[in-house]
Design a protein around this motif. Structure first.
Motif, mmCIF file in Angstrom:
data_model
loop_
_atom_site.group_PDB
_atom_site.id
_atom_site.type_symbol
_atom_site.label_atom_id
_atom_site.label_comp_id
_atom_site.label_asym_id
_atom_site.label_seq_id
_atom_site.Cartn_x
_atom_site.Cartn_y
_atom_site.Cartn_z
ATOM 1 N N ARG A 60 0.811 -1.219 0.000
ATOM 2 C CA ARG A 60 0.000 0.000 0.000
ATOM 3 C C ARG A 60 0.843 1.268 0.000
ATOM 4 N NH1 ARG A 60 -3.270 -0.836 5.175
ATOM 5 N NH2 ARG A 60 -4.144 1.211 4.647
ATOM 6 N N ARG A 61 2.037 1.206 0.588
ATOM 7 C CA ARG A 61 2.840 2.416 0.765
ATOM 8 C C ARG A 61 4.040 2.502 -0.180
ATOM 9 N NH1 ARG A 61 -1.169 3.344 3.271
ATOM 10 N NH2 ARG A 61 -1.363 3.875 5.500
ATOM 11 N N THR A 62 4.419 1.396 -0.818
ATOM 12 C CA THR A 62 5.557 1.396 -1.739
ATOM 13 C C THR A 62 5.179 0.663 -3.017
ATOM 14 O OG1 THR A 62 6.599 -0.733 -1.155
ATOM 15 C CG2 THR A 62 7.036 1.146 0.303
ATOM 16 N N SER A 63 6.113 0.653 -3.975
ATOM 17 C CA SER A 63 5.944 -0.119 -5.205
ATOM 18 C C SER A 63 6.813 -1.372 -5.150
ATOM 19 C CB SER A 63 6.306 0.737 -6.425
ATOM 20 O OG SER A 63 5.394 1.794 -6.591
ATOM 21 N N GLU A 242 9.222 7.753 8.375
ATOM 22 C CA GLU A 242 8.070 7.885 7.479
ATOM 23 C C GLU A 242 8.327 7.172 6.158
ATOM 24 O OE1 GLU A 242 8.407 10.024 4.727
ATOM 25 O OE2 GLU A 242 10.438 10.621 5.253
ATOM 26 N N TRP A 243 7.237 7.019 5.376
ATOM 27 C CA TRP A 243 7.251 6.106 4.246
ATOM 28 C C TRP A 243 8.069 6.582 3.056
ATOM 29 C CZ3 TRP A 243 6.492 1.181 3.842
ATOM 30 C CH2 TRP A 243 5.774 0.525 4.848
ATOM 31 N N SER A 244 8.220 7.866 2.853
ATOM 32 C CA SER A 244 9.052 8.291 1.727
ATOM 33 C C SER A 244 10.492 7.838 1.934
ATOM 34 C CB SER A 244 8.972 9.809 1.524
ATOM 35 O OG SER A 244 9.503 10.503 2.629
ATOM 36 N N HIS A 249 14.673 3.647 0.564
ATOM 37 C CA HIS A 249 15.747 2.781 1.063
ATOM 38 C C HIS A 249 15.470 1.301 0.864
ATOM 39 C CE1 HIS A 249 18.586 5.707 2.677
ATOM 40 N NE2 HIS A 249 17.520 6.481 2.812
ATOM 41 N N ILE A 250 14.224 0.889 0.671
ATOM 42 C CA ILE A 250 14.016 -0.513 0.304
ATOM 43 C C ILE A 250 14.553 -0.757 -1.100
ATOM 44 C CG2 ILE A 250 11.664 -0.249 -0.622
ATOM 45 C CD1 ILE A 250 13.078 -3.209 1.447
ATOM 46 N N GLN A 251 14.491 0.244 -1.954
ATOM 47 C CA GLN A 251 15.092 0.109 -3.285
ATOM 48 C C GLN A 251 16.607 -0.005 -3.185
ATOM 49 O OE1 GLN A 251 13.252 2.818 -6.378
ATOM 50 N NE2 GLN A 251 12.191 3.601 -4.567
#
Length: 262
Positions: A60-63, A242-244, A249-251
């Motif tokens: 929901r929050r990332t791609s 926060e999600w941004s 950073h997951i990328q």
């Protein structure tokens, strides 16, 4: 890629629960996607949620589905509620569920590799704690682990919670147990890893924003890793909880994985 909402019964929890799953799919005509699926048994990323979230939050929050497409990874996202990935003193056995039941159930449903070199774990905040605890307590299961803004100094966090709304939650999770020096203390676990051969240690990726309220906890873990000569990639810079920040950073974590595990 295939996206699956999987509802199943957990013997460890004694109740029905869910996991959100991404599976690789080799495609050649899907517009805007470069999907890859190079093996019958998929490399797997266990991706863990934070304190206020559930197994759907990364979708929901990332791609994340798009980010793992070129890697050819399966992604397993379990739901553990507010357990800190622990067998609770007054609650359910979420550590047993996560580390013993979940991989077995997921592999019985989906074609996932059980080879150490094909398995990774990561998470944000509470999930960063869970990811590092899983990798450090079971180093034979993962090639690498990642923590994004993780709650990495649990002994200190429990002490700080005495004056906050988290006091009751931590009592439900840990009871009256002293955390420092136990298997729920990441600083203790990383110090104890010094006796392992370098090849037996999962590589760790740690990032945290300098404005994050967990920044000092992350510094404590980084320092403990340095003292133990543990192979840690540490990243810090401007950012909050926060999600941004986590979406970015997951990328970076996914880009880091192939370089370390080719």
């Amino acid at each position: 890629m295939a996206l699956i909402t999987c509802n199943f019964f957990s013997e460890a929890l004694g109740l029905s629960t869910s996991m959100t799953v991404i599976l690789p799919q080799q495609t050649t005509s899907q517009i805007g996607m470069n999907n890859r699926s190079s093996q019958k048994l998929h490399k797997t990323l266990y991706l863990l949620h934070g304190l206020s979230d559930d197994d759907t939050i990364w979708m929901r929050r990332t791609s994340i589905e798009r980010y793992v497409a070129e890697q050819g990874f399966a992604v397993i996202m379990p739901n553990v509620h507010q357990s800190f990935y622990t067998d609770m003193a007054y609650g359910n056995k979420y550590w047993t569920f996560l580390t013993e039941e979940l991989p077995a159930v997921a592999r019985s449903f989906f074609p996932l590799s059980d080879a150490r070199e094909d398995n990774f774990v990561a998470g944000l905040s509470m999930g960063g704690y869970g990811a590092f605890k899983w990798a450090l307590r079971h180093p034979d299961r993962f090639a690498a682990a990642g923590s994004l803004s993780g709650a990495l100094d649990m002994a200190d966090m429990v002490k700080r919670s005495e004056m906050t709304d988290l006091k009751r939650l931590f009592h439900l999770i840990y009871g009256d147990k002293e955390i420092k020096g136990t298997d729920d203390d990441l600083l203790h676990l990383v110090a104890g890893s010094a006796k392992l051969d370098s090849a037996a240690k999962p590589l760790l990726y740690q990032c945290c924003g300098t404005e994050d309220f967990l920044y000092n906890d992350n510094i404590a873990f980084r320092n403990a890793s340095e003292q133990a000569n543990y192979p840690l990639t540490y990243v810090e810079g401007p950012g909050n909880h926060e999600w941004s920040y986590w979406d970015t950073h997951i990328q970076q974590f996914l880009e880091w994985l192939p370089k370390q595990n080719e």
